[in-house]
Design a protein around this motif. Structure first.
Motif, PDB file in Angstrom:
ATOM      1  N   GLY A  15       0.631  -1.305  -0.163  1.00  0.00           N
ATOM      2  CA  GLY A  15      -0.007  -0.099  -0.136  1.00  0.00           C
ATOM      3  C   GLY A  15       0.876   1.413   0.116  1.00  0.00           C
ATOM      4  O   GLY A  15       0.239   2.287  -0.138  1.00  0.00           O
ATOM      5  N   GLY A  16       2.169   1.170   0.135  1.00  0.00           N
ATOM      6  CA  GLY A  16       2.956   2.370   0.001  1.00  0.00           C
ATOM      7  C   GLY A  16       3.183   3.053  -1.506  1.00  0.00           C
ATOM      8  O   GLY A  16       3.185   2.095  -2.331  1.00  0.00           O
ATOM      9  N   PRO A  17       3.726   4.024  -1.252  1.00  0.00           N
ATOM     10  CA  PRO A  17       3.919   4.860  -2.392  1.00  0.00           C
ATOM     11  C   PRO A  17       5.340   4.841  -3.130  1.00  0.00           C
ATOM     12  O   PRO A  17       5.423   4.760  -4.365  1.00  0.00           O
ATOM     13  CB  PRO A  17       3.473   6.467  -2.218  1.00  0.00           C
ATOM     14  CG  PRO A  17       4.000   6.397  -0.871  1.00  0.00           C
ATOM     15  CD  PRO A  17       3.565   5.037  -0.175  1.00  0.00           C
ATOM     16  N   ASN A  18       6.219   4.474  -2.328  1.00  0.00           N
ATOM     17  CA  ASN A  18       7.645   4.596  -2.851  1.00  0.00           C
ATOM     18  C   ASN A  18       8.536   3.407  -2.318  1.00  0.00           C
ATOM     19  O   ASN A  18       8.237   2.745  -1.324  1.00  0.00           O
ATOM     20  CB  ASN A  18       8.356   5.841  -2.168  1.00  0.00           C
ATOM     21  CG  ASN A  18       7.684   7.168  -2.544  1.00  0.00           C
ATOM     22  OD1 ASN A  18       7.355   7.262  -3.952  1.00  0.00           O
ATOM     23  ND2 ASN A  18       7.355   7.940  -1.496  1.00  0.00           N
TER      24      ASN A  18
END
Length: 83
Positions: A15-18
Motif C-alpha cells: 500500500g506504500g507509494p515509494n
C-alpha cells in the motif's frame, strides 16, 4: 558460490507509494514456488544478456498471477538501469 558483483534490492511496503532500499529479503513460500521464482530470475538474466532488456516482471510470466496473494518480482538490468 562464487563472488557476486554489486547488486541492491528495493521494495515497496504494501500500500506504500515509494520504494526503499532493503538490507535483506525474506521469501516465504513452499519449495516449488521458491524454485519457480529462481527459474524466473535465471530466465530474466538470460533475456537481459541476449536482448539487452531493461527489466522483466514475474507477474508477466505467471499465468493467472494473483495480486492479492502474491508480490511481483521485478528483475532490473543493472547494466541499463542506474539506482
Amino acid at each position: 558460490m562464487s563472488r557476486l558483483n554489486h547488486f541492491s534490492v528495493y521494495g515497496v511496503e504494501e500500500g506504500g507509494p515509494n520504494g526503499v532500499r532493503l538490507e535483506s529479503v525474506s521469501i516465504v513460500g513452499d519449495p516449488e514456488t521458491i524454485r519457480e521464482i529462481g527459474a524466473f530470475l535465471i530466465k530474466a538474466a538470460e533475456e537481459m544478456s541476449e536482448n539487452g532488456l531493461e527489466h522483466l516482471h514475474l507477474q508477466d510470466v505467471v499465468e493467472g498471477f494473483d495480486y492479492e496473494k502474491n508480490v511481483d518480482f521485478i528483475a532490473l538490468n543493472g547494466l541499463v538501469v542506474n539506482f
